[in-house]
Design a protein around this motif. Structure first.
Motif, PDB file in Angstrom:
ATOM      1  N   ALA A 118       0.833  -1.199   0.000  1.00 57.86           N
ATOM      2  CA  ALA A 118       0.000   0.000   0.000  1.00 57.86           C
ATOM      3  C   ALA A 118       0.869   1.250   0.000  1.00 57.86           C
ATOM      4  O   ALA A 118       0.621   2.202  -0.748  1.00 57.86           O
ATOM      5  N   GLU A 119       1.884   1.267   0.832  1.00 56.71           N
ATOM      6  CA  GLU A 119       2.753   2.443   0.934  1.00 56.71           C
ATOM      7  C   GLU A 119       3.405   2.763  -0.399  1.00 56.71           C
ATOM      8  O   GLU A 119       3.521   3.931  -0.798  1.00 56.71           O
ATOM      9  N   LEU A 120       3.835   1.739  -1.132  1.00 59.58           N
ATOM     10  CA  LEU A 120       4.478   1.947  -2.425  1.00 59.58           C
ATOM     11  C   LEU A 120       3.564   2.692  -3.381  1.00 59.58           C
ATOM     12  O   LEU A 120       4.006   3.581  -4.118  1.00 59.58           O
ATOM     13  N   LEU A 121       2.280   2.368  -3.365  1.00 59.08           N
ATOM     14  CA  LEU A 121       1.317   2.966  -4.293  1.00 59.08           C
ATOM     15  C   LEU A 121       0.673   4.232  -3.747  1.00 59.08           C
ATOM     16  O   LEU A 121      -0.220   4.797  -4.371  1.00 59.08           O
ATOM     17  N   GLY A 122       1.136   4.685  -2.584  1.00 52.51           N
ATOM     18  CA  GLY A 122       0.582   5.907  -2.017  1.00 52.51           C
ATOM     19  C   GLY A 122      -0.764   5.712  -1.372  1.00 52.51           C
ATOM     20  O   GLY A 122      -1.506   6.688  -1.173  1.00 52.51           O
ATOM     21  N   LEU A 123      -1.116   4.473  -1.008  1.00 52.97           N
ATOM     22  CA  LEU A 123      -2.382   4.200  -0.348  1.00 52.97           C
ATOM     23  C   LEU A 123      -2.210   4.298   1.155  1.00 52.97           C
ATOM     24  O   LEU A 123      -1.193   3.851   1.707  1.00 52.97           O
ATOM     25  N   ASP A 124      -3.174   4.863   1.822  1.00 51.34           N
ATOM     26  CA  ASP A 124      -3.084   5.091   3.265  1.00 51.34           C
ATOM     27  C   ASP A 124      -3.314   3.765   3.997  1.00 51.34           C
ATOM     28  O   ASP A 124      -4.432   3.245   4.035  1.00 51.34           O
ATOM     29  N   ASP A 125      -2.253   3.219   4.591  1.00 46.95           N
ATOM     30  CA  ASP A 125      -2.391   1.961   5.321  1.00 46.95           C
ATOM     31  C   ASP A 125      -2.426   2.179   6.825  1.00 46.95           C
ATOM     32  O   ASP A 125      -2.279   1.234   7.598  1.00 46.95           O
ATOM     33  N   THR A 126      -2.663   3.428   7.246  1.00 49.46           N
ATOM     34  CA  THR A 126      -2.756   3.728   8.683  1.00 49.46           C
ATOM     35  C   THR A 126      -4.197   3.769   9.164  1.00 49.46           C
ATOM     36  O   THR A 126      -4.456   4.068  10.317  1.00 49.46           O
ATOM     37  N   VAL A 127      -5.142   3.481   8.255  1.00 50.95           N
ATOM     38  CA  VAL A 127      -6.567   3.530   8.591  1.00 50.95           C
ATOM     39  C   VAL A 127      -7.209   2.199   8.213  1.00 50.95           C
ATOM     40  O   VAL A 127      -6.647   1.400   7.451  1.00 50.95           O
ATOM     41  N   CYS A 128      -8.403   1.967   8.739  1.00 52.52           N
ATOM     42  CA  CYS A 128      -9.151   0.770   8.350  1.00 52.52           C
ATOM     43  C   CYS A 128     -10.618   1.135   8.150  1.00 52.52           C
ATOM     44  O   CYS A 128     -11.097   2.153   8.640  1.00 52.52           O
ATOM     45  N   TRP A 129     -11.300   0.266   7.435  1.00 51.02           N
ATOM     46  CA  TRP A 129     -12.664   0.533   6.970  1.00 51.02           C
ATOM     47  C   TRP A 129     -13.632  -0.467   7.591  1.00 51.02           C
ATOM     48  O   TRP A 129     -13.420  -1.673   7.536  1.00 51.02           O
ATOM     49  N   GLU A 130     -14.702   0.070   8.152  1.00 54.18           N
ATOM     50  CA  GLU A 130     -15.744  -0.731   8.805  1.00 54.18           C
ATOM     51  C   GLU A 130     -17.042  -0.550   8.023  1.00 54.18           C
ATOM     52  O   GLU A 130     -17.285   0.507   7.440  1.00 54.18           O
ATOM     53  N   ARG A 131     -17.903  -1.568   8.013  1.00 54.24           N
ATOM     54  CA  ARG A 131     -19.025  -1.614   7.077  1.00 54.24           C
ATOM     55  C   ARG A 131     -20.028  -0.483   7.240  1.00 54.24           C
ATOM     56  O   ARG A 131     -20.461   0.128   6.259  1.00 54.24           O
ATOM     57  N   ASP A 132     -20.428  -0.169   8.473  1.00 60.90           N
ATOM     58  CA  ASP A 132     -21.451   0.853   8.659  1.00 60.90           C
ATOM     59  C   ASP A 132     -20.953   2.232   8.237  1.00 60.90           C
ATOM     60  O   ASP A 132     -21.664   2.995   7.586  1.00 60.90           O
ATOM     61  N   ALA A 133     -19.700   2.562   8.612  1.00 62.16           N
ATOM     62  CA  ALA A 133     -19.153   3.877   8.288  1.00 62.16           C
ATOM     63  C   ALA A 133     -18.918   4.034   6.792  1.00 62.16           C
ATOM     64  O   ALA A 133     -19.032   5.132   6.243  1.00 62.16           O
ATOM     65  N   LEU A 134     -18.598   2.926   6.102  1.00 63.05           N
ATOM     66  CA  LEU A 134     -18.304   3.004   4.677  1.00 63.05           C
ATOM     67  C   LEU A 134     -19.563   2.904   3.813  1.00 63.05           C
ATOM     68  O   LEU A 134     -19.729   3.655   2.852  1.00 63.05           O
ATOM     69  N   LEU A 135     -20.462   2.007   4.159  1.00 69.65           N
ATOM     70  CA  LEU A 135     -21.606   1.717   3.298  1.00 69.65           C
ATOM     71  C   LEU A 135     -22.912   2.349   3.748  1.00 69.65           C
ATOM     72  O   LEU A 135     -23.863   2.444   2.968  1.00 69.65           O
ATOM     73  N   GLY A 136     -22.985   2.759   5.010  1.00 69.43           N
ATOM     74  CA  GLY A 136     -24.227   3.266   5.560  1.00 69.43           C
ATOM     75  C   GLY A 136     -24.896   4.357   4.754  1.00 69.43           C
ATOM     76  O   GLY A 136     -26.116   4.320   4.544  1.00 69.43           O
ATOM     77  N   PRO A 137     -24.146   5.359   4.266  1.00 64.51           N
ATOM     78  CA  PRO A 137     -24.804   6.453   3.531  1.00 64.51           C
ATOM     79  C   PRO A 137     -25.474   6.027   2.231  1.00 64.51           C
ATOM     80  O   PRO A 137     -26.229   6.800   1.651  1.00 64.51           O
TER      81      PRO A 137
END
Length: 628
Positions: A118-137
Motif C-alpha cells: 500500500a505504501e508503495l502505491l501511495g495508499l493510506d495503510d494507517t486507517v481501516c474501513w468498517e461496514r457501517d461507516a463506509l456503506l451506511g450512507p
C-alpha cells in the motif's frame, strides 16, 4: 529467488488476526503484525501483548481528493472545479465532507500484505474501513433495500427512490466542463445513434479507418507533456442479461458513482455494458426494444448509465477477426465503447464481482500516479514478477535486483517486440539505441497505456491453458506475447484504438487475458503491473516458499514454469484472483455474516470488523438475490 518449488505445498494454519474489530484498534506504527514474520519471531511464540488500553473508536472523514481551490492546483490545471453538491434531490453532499468515514488505526496484530504494498502505491495503510461507516450512507442496513440481517439498523435517511445517477453524473461534468478537453481526439467519423431518452448509445458502423488520425493525434496520446486539461476516465462494469442486481450490488454502485464521479467533479464516470446473451432479442431493431431490454435487467436508478452489446454485433463489427464471443473477445465491446466515447482518455475494465474495501478514487488514483512514475527501462522485466517486500526488500532494491539479472546488452525489452511481417502502429521511439544508454528517464511522467493488477507474464511454454491462443499471425506458436490473468485493468484510448485496428483490419487477436498486454508489447506502449496489496489467509511459514511458487519461473519470474496454469490453486487463499475462495468469505465476514467464525457474537466482543484498503475478487452471491 525463483527456484521452482513443490506446487502443492499446503499452508499450515489460518491467520487469526486477519479478522480484527474496531474495539482493538492501535496506531499503525505500534502494531506488531502477526504475519509475515518479524525479526526473530518464530512459530509457537506467545502473542505479544499490548500494554495500553485500546482507544474508543470514532470514525473520521476520509478526503483523498486534491485541494481543488489551492493556488498550486489552479496553476497546473485548466478551468475551475465546481462541487457537485446535488447528491440526491432534497439532500446535499459537500465535496469537502464525503459521506463515508474511516477509522484511524488498524486492529492489533493485523497481518501485513504478503504481495504488493500500500505504501508503495501511495495508499493510506494507517486507517481501516468498517461496514457501517463506509456503506451506511448508500443504504446499507436499510431493511427495506438491504435486509442482509434482520436486526441491522437503518443507517441512512436518504430516499433513493427516483434517483437518476446518469443525470447526476452528466450534470456534474457540465458544471466542470472548463476543466476537460473540449475537443477530444476522435478516430474517424463514427455514426452514433442516441435514443431520445439519452439512455443508450449504439455504434452503427464501426468499420472506419484511423489512418487519418495518426500523426498529431497519436503523438499526443503517447506524449509525456503535462496538459493542463484534466484527463477523464470511464469505469465500465460488465454484466449480462441474466445477472440479478442484488441490494448489495446497488449499494456498491451508488458508492462508486459518488466517490469517483460526483466528488471528483466528473474526472471519472461510471457506465455499465450489458451483454445480451439471448440472440433472439432484436436489441438493435428499434429504440423501444433496446430500452425494454435494459428495463428488464437493471434497477431504475442505473438505467441511464447502461449500454447493450451482444455477440452478433461483435461479429458484424469485427467480421474478419477470428473470435467474436464474450469469452475470447471480451475487449471488443470496450474498444467500440471507446470509439463512441472519445471524451475518455482511459477506461477501467471492471467486473460486477469486484469489491473495494476503501475509497475508489484513492485506490485508482494511487495506481495511476504510481504507474505514471515508472521508467520504461526493465519495465517489462519488473512487470513479470510478484513483488514480495519481505523477500525483495524496498522497491529500489527489487528494481536493482531485476536489473542485475539482465547484464548483457540489449537483453531487455526496449521498444516494440513484433511478430514476423507485422508493423507497429505509431510506436513511441526510444530516446536511445539501447536501454543501457538511458538513465531510467524514458517513461517517467508518461501515463501508462495499460495498468494490470497481476504480473504481465510470458505464457509461451507454460501450462496456462490459453497461452497459445493468438490468431491469425503468420507464426502462431512464435508470436511474442504477454498475458495478465483477470481482465480488470485500465486501458488508454490509444491502446484501445490500436486493438480495434488489429481486430478489424489485420485479423489479429488473442484470448482476452492476453489481448491488451500483447497489443502493448507489439506496439511499444507502456504497460505496468501495479503491485497492490494482497493478503494471505494462512501462514505459509517461509517467505522463500511463497516466492518460489509465485515467482517460480525463469530468473525468479512468473514466466513459463509459473504459478499461472496448473499451479493457480495457490491463489485460493489470497484476496485477489479469479478462483480465490477466501475473497468472498472475507467480504461476507466483514459485512457481518457468521462465515468462518464471524457474526453477531464476534462483533459484540471485538467490534465490527475493520480492514485495510483491499480489492477483493471474486465476490459472488453475497446475498441470496444474487445467486445466479
Amino acid at each position: 529467488m525463483g527456484k521452482n518449488f513443490c506446487a502443492f505445498f499446503l499452508p499450515s494454519r489460518s491467520l487469526k488476526y486477519n479478522y480484527g474489530g474496531i474495539k482493538e484498534l492501535v496506531p499503525k506504527n505500534e502494531n506488531i503484525p502477526e504475519y509475515p514474520p518479524v525479526g526473530d519471531e518464530v512459530e509457537g511464540e506467545a502473542d505479544p501483548t499490548y500494554s495500553k488500553p485500546f482507544p474508543t473508536p470514532t470514525p473520521v472523514p476520509f478526503t483523498p481528493y486534491p485541494d481543488y481551490t489551492s493556488s498550486e492546483y489552479r496553476e497546473t490545471h485548466e478551468g475551475q472545479y465546481v462541487p457537485c453538491e446535488s447528491f440526491i434531490d432534497g439532500e446535499v453532499l459537500k465535496a469537502s465532507d464525503p459521506p463515508s468515514k474511516v477509522y484511524a488505526g488498524i486492529p492489533w496484530r493485523k497481518p501485513d500484505a504478503v504481495i504488493g504494498s500500500a505504501e508503495l502505491l501511495g495508499l493510506d495503510d494507517t486507517v481501516c474501513w468498517e461496514r457501517d461507516a463506509l456503506l451506511g450512507p448508500y443504504g446499507f442496513g436499510d431493511n427495506t433495500t438491504l435486509p442482509l440481517h434482520e436486526d441491522w439498523k437503518n443507517t441512512t435517511t436518504i430516499d433513493f427512490s427516483g434517483v437518476n445517477w446518469s443525470r447526476l453524473q452528466d450534470e456534474c461534468v457540465r458544471r466542470n466542463k472548463g476543466r476537460f478537453n473540449p475537443s477530444p481526439t476522435h478516430a474517424g467519423s463514427i455514426p452514433i445513434w442516441t435514443p431520445p431518452t439519452g439512455n443508450a448509445k449504439r455504434d452503427m458502423d464501426p468499420q472506419v479507418d484511423i489512418d487519418s488520425q495518426r500523426g498529431t493525434d497519436s503523438q499526443r496520446e503517447n506524449s509525456t507533456d503535462i496538459s493542463k486539461y484534466q484527463s477523464r476516465t470511464a469505469v465500465v462494469l460488465r454484466a449480462y442479461d441474466g445477472f440479478k442486481f442484488a441490494p448489495e450490488d446497488v449499494v456498491n454502485l451508488r458508492r462508486m458513482i459518488t466517490e469517483l464521479s460526483l466528488l471528483s467533479g466528473g474526472e471519472y464516470q461510471i457506465h455499465i455494458i450489458i451483454d445480451v446473451k439471448d440472440f433472439d432479442v432484436p436489441i438493435w431493431a428499434d429504440e423501444t426494444t433496446y430500452q425494454e431490454t435494459i428495463n428488464k435487467v437493471v434497477p431504475e436508478e442505473f438505467r441511464g448509465i447502461v449500454e447493450l452489446t451482444n455477440e452478433p454485433m461483435m461479429a458484424a463489427s469485427y467480421w474478419s477477426a477470428p473470435w467474436h464471443d464474450s469469452y475470447w473477445s471480451l475487449f471488443m465491446p470496450l474498444q467500440l465503447f471507446s470509439r463512441r466515447h472519445p471524451e475518455y482518455d482511459f477506461i477501467w475494465q471492471w467486473e460486477m464481482d469486484m469489491r473495494l474495501i476503501g475509497n475508489h478514487y484513492h485506490f485508482l488514483e494511487g495506481l495511476s500516479q504510481w504507474a505514471k512514475k515508472q521508467p520504461r527501462r526493465e519495465l517489462w522485466e519488473r512487470n513479470a514478477r510478484h513483488y514480495i517486500p519481505s523477500v525483495h526488500g524496498t522497491w529500489e532494491e527489487y528494481s536493482a535486483w531485476v536489473a542485475s539479472l539482465y547484464p548483457e546488452s540489449n537483453s531487455t525489452v526496449w521498444g516494440p517486440v513484433l511478430p514476423a511481417n507485422v508493423t507497429a502502429i505509431d510506436p513511441p521511439e526510444p530516446p536511445t539505441l539501447t536501454p543501457e544508454e538511458d538513465n531510467y528517464e524514458w517513461g517517467v511522467g508518461e501515463e501508462a497505456d495499460l495498468i494490470t493488477l497481476l504480473p504481465l507474464f510470458d505464457p509461451i511454454g507454460g501450462t496456462w491453458n490459453l497461452g497459445n491462443d493468438c490468431k491469425v499471425y503468420d507464426e502462431k506458436d512464435k508470436t511474442p506475447r504477454r498475458a495478465a490473468i483477470v481482465t480488470a485493468s485500465r486501458l488508454s484510448k490509444g491502446l484501445l484504438w490500436r486493438m480495434h485496428e488489429e481486430n478489424s483490419k489485420r485479423r489479429h487477436s488473442c484470448a482476452s487475458e492476453m489481448w491488451p498486454a500483447t497489443a502493448c508489447f507489439h506496439h511499444g506502449l507502456k504497460a505496468v503491473y501495479a503491485p497492490h496489496p494482497m493478503w494471505f489467509e494462512k501462514d505459509w511459514q517461509s517467505m522463500t516458499t511463497i516466492d518460489s511458487i509465485f515467482n517460480g519461473g525463469t530468473k525468479g519470474s512468473s514466466n513459463v514454469e509459473s504459478v499461472f496454469g496448473i499451479n493457480e490453486h495457490n491463489f485460493s487463499g489470497t484476496t485477489w484472483f479469479y478462483n480465490s475462495r477466501w475473497a468472498r468469505m472475507l467480504y461476507r465476514r466483514w459485512l457481518g455474516y457468521d462465515d468462518n467464525g464471524g457474526g453477531r457474537e464476534w462483533d459484540a466482543e471485538h467490534g465490527n470488523m475493520c480492514l485495510n484498503s483491499v480489492i477483493l475478487h471474486p465476490v459472488k452471491s453475497v446475498t441470496p438475490a444474487n445467486e445466479h
